[in-house]
Enzyme design. Structure first.
Site, PDB file in Angstrom:
ATOM      1  N   TYR A 156      34.890  41.865  47.743  1.00 41.95           N
ATOM      2  CA  TYR A 156      36.219  42.210  47.172  1.00 41.95           C
ATOM      3  C   TYR A 156      37.005  43.060  48.170  1.00 41.95           C
ATOM      4  CZ  TYR A 156      39.709  44.179  43.945  1.00 41.95           C
ATOM      5  OH  TYR A 156      40.895  44.581  43.349  1.00 41.95           O
ATOM      6  N   LYS A 160      40.546  42.071  50.147  1.00 47.96           N
ATOM      7  CA  LYS A 160      41.800  42.827  50.028  1.00 47.96           C
ATOM      8  C   LYS A 160      42.252  43.347  51.402  1.00 47.96           C
ATOM      9  CE  LYS A 160      42.487  42.297  45.626  1.00 47.96           C
ATOM     10  NZ  LYS A 160      43.674  41.590  45.121  1.00 47.96           N
TER      11      LYS A 160
HETATM   12  N1  NAD Z   1      43.034  46.900  37.769  1.00 46.82           N
HETATM   13  C1  NAD Z   1      42.882  47.655  38.850  1.00 46.82           C
HETATM   14  O1  NAD Z   1      42.403  48.815  38.761  1.00 46.82           O
HETATM   15  C2  NAD Z   1      43.291  47.150  40.199  1.00 46.82           C
HETATM   16  C3  NAD Z   1      43.241  48.042  41.273  1.00 46.82           C
HETATM   17  C4  NAD Z   1      43.614  47.586  42.546  1.00 46.82           C
HETATM   18  C5  NAD Z   1      44.041  46.271  42.706  1.00 46.82           C
HETATM   19  N2  NAD Z   1      44.081  45.436  41.636  1.00 46.82           N
HETATM   20  C6  NAD Z   1      44.558  44.080  41.874  1.00 46.82           C
HETATM   21  O2  NAD Z   1      45.684  43.819  41.052  1.00 46.82           O
HETATM   22  C7  NAD Z   1      45.717  42.437  40.667  1.00 46.82           C
HETATM   23  C8  NAD Z   1      45.746  42.296  39.178  1.00 46.82           C
HETATM   24  O3  NAD Z   1      44.684  43.062  38.618  1.00 46.82           O
HETATM   25  P1  NAD Z   1      44.443  43.132  37.046  1.00 46.82           P
HETATM   26  O4  NAD Z   1      43.770  44.421  36.785  1.00 46.82           O
HETATM   27  O5  NAD Z   1      45.668  42.762  36.305  1.00 46.82           O
HETATM   28  O6  NAD Z   1      43.335  41.964  36.917  1.00 46.82           O
HETATM   29  P2  NAD Z   1      42.881  41.119  35.641  1.00 46.82           P
HETATM   30  O7  NAD Z   1      41.463  40.736  35.882  1.00 46.82           O
HETATM   31  O8  NAD Z   1      43.209  41.827  34.368  1.00 46.82           O
HETATM   32  O9  NAD Z   1      43.819  39.827  35.749  1.00 46.82           O
HETATM   33  C9  NAD Z   1      43.639  38.896  36.784  1.00 46.82           C
HETATM   34  C10 NAD Z   1      44.253  37.578  36.361  1.00 46.82           C
HETATM   35  O10 NAD Z   1      44.000  36.626  37.403  1.00 46.82           O
HETATM   36  C11 NAD Z   1      43.612  35.399  36.788  1.00 46.82           C
HETATM   37  N3  NAD Z   1      42.803  34.610  37.714  1.00 46.82           N
HETATM   38  C12 NAD Z   1      41.517  34.843  38.099  1.00 46.82           C
HETATM   39  N4  NAD Z   1      41.096  33.872  38.917  1.00 46.82           N
HETATM   40  C13 NAD Z   1      42.134  33.010  39.077  1.00 46.82           C
HETATM   41  C14 NAD Z   1      42.305  31.814  39.822  1.00 46.82           C
HETATM   42  N5  NAD Z   1      41.309  31.294  40.556  1.00 46.82           N
HETATM   43  N6  NAD Z   1      43.512  31.198  39.774  1.00 46.82           N
HETATM   44  C15 NAD Z   1      44.518  31.725  39.017  1.00 46.82           C
HETATM   45  N7  NAD Z   1      44.401  32.815  38.270  1.00 46.82           N
HETATM   46  C16 NAD Z   1      43.220  33.469  38.313  1.00 46.82           C
HETATM   47  C17 NAD Z   1      42.829  35.834  35.560  1.00 46.82           C
HETATM   48  O11 NAD Z   1      42.731  34.779  34.589  1.00 46.82           O
HETATM   49  C18 NAD Z   1      43.640  37.015  35.073  1.00 46.82           C
HETATM   50  O12 NAD Z   1      44.672  36.621  34.195  1.00 46.82           O
HETATM   51  C19 NAD Z   1      44.502  41.804  41.335  1.00 46.82           C
HETATM   52  O13 NAD Z   1      44.894  41.293  42.591  1.00 46.82           O
HETATM   53  C20 NAD Z   1      43.568  42.987  41.531  1.00 46.82           C
HETATM   54  O14 NAD Z   1      42.639  42.774  42.561  1.00 46.82           O
HETATM   55  C21 NAD Z   1      43.727  45.838  40.384  1.00 46.82           C
END
Ligand code: NAD
Length: 249
Positions: A156, A160
């Site tokens: 992961y 990123k």
């Molecule tokens: N939540 C956190 O603390 C956090 C922190 C840093 C970065 N991020 C990043 O922010 C973004 C969103 O995070 P989040 O917390 O909303 O995540 P989440 O897991 O709640 O949502 C991710 C979404 O991506 C979709 N998804 C997964 N695989 C897929 C694919 N192959 N094709 C299309 N859609 C797909 C899922 O169905 C889901 O709706 C991500 O890039 C994550 O890495 C999140």
């Protein structure tokens, strides 16, 4: 309405940040393709957009599949005025395992979705944006790319870090065509992605965050809206930190 007449594609819209980003761009007047592998979730997001008075369309995509991504862009062009003004690469999957326990399949799936997916989505919209002579691409990376991550596997974190590097390269390559490319590193947010974390981890993050809370999806959506708008027309190849100050040292 800063996005009136514009078409946006947002990936990963079934929940979390993607849902908030979709609602924010639609609230600003964009017609939004709400793309996700989880169609019922994306449809729920579209229902919320319509309740807000906006316009959106749920589209199934697996961002790790070139054919699926091409179909997503074709649908956007066919349904929303033959243009793509904004692409937000938000879809990702998360996994935490010690490096020696990671299988090759774990590595491949996370890197395919989180890194190759960003490449495939960019590749599919670049010809459209070049022809328009304008476009905004916003890549969602992670604080893990800056600090090595505390609750994320090496795959992961590496994916990123790759998104950060790709944002810079795309900035160099695409600026000459009027395509503005930026990234955003969210800090920890209490979305479904982090729902399995021990509450003491979250408490520790809040204690170490000068602004005293975790990131909300709406915090992220506001910065995406800025980066996707004309207000950010001279911000390019950068990645904005949205973490309440936890990286202050
Ligand atoms: N939540 C956190 O603390 C956090 C922190 C840093 C970065 N991020 C990043 O922010 C973004 C969103 O995070 P989040 O917390 O909303 O995540 P989440 O897991 O709640 O949502 C991710 C979404 O991506 C979709 N998804 C997964 N695989 C897929 C694919 N192959 N094709 C299309 N859609 C797909 C899922 O169905 C889901 O709706 C991500 O890039 C994550 O890495 C999140």
């Amino acid at each position: 309405m800063e996005f009136a007449g514009q078409t946006a594609i947002v990936t990963g819209t079934a929940r979390g940040f993607g849902r908030a980003i979709t609602r924010r761009l639609a609230w600003g007047g964009a017609r939004v393709v709400a793309a996700d592998i989880n169609v019922p979730g994306a449809e729920e997001t579209v229902t919320l957009v319509r309740q807000d008075g906006g316009e959106a369309l749920a589209v199934q995509v697996d961002v790790a599949s070139a054919a699926s991504v091409e179909m997503m862009v074709k649908t956007a062009l066919a349904r929303f005025g033959g243009r793509v003004d904004i692409l937000v690469n938000n879809a990702a999957i998360w996994q935490l395992l010690p490096t020696e326990e990671l299988s090759e399949a774990d590595w491949d799936r996370v890197v395919d979705v989180n890194l190759k997916g960003v490449f495939l989505c960019c590749r599919a919209v670049i010809p459209v944006m070049k022809q328009q002579g304008r476009g905004h691409i916003v890549n969602i990376a992670s604080i893990a790319a800056r600090n090595g991550g505390t609750m994320a596997g090496v795959h992961y974190v590496a994916s990123k870090g790759g998104v950060l590097a790709m944002t810079k390269k795309l900035g160099k390559e695409l600026g000459q065509y009027g395509i503005v490319v930026n990234g955003l590193n969210p800090g920890t947010s209490q979305t479904e992605m982090t729902a399995t974390w021990d509450p003491t981890i979250i408490e520790g993050i809040i204690r170490n965050t000068p602004l005293g809370r975790t990131v909300t999806p709406e915090d992220i959506a506001e910065v995406v809206a800025f980066l996707a708008s004309d207000a950010a027309r001279f911000v390019h190849g950068e990645t904005v930190e949205v973490n309440g100050g936890i990286l202050c040292d």
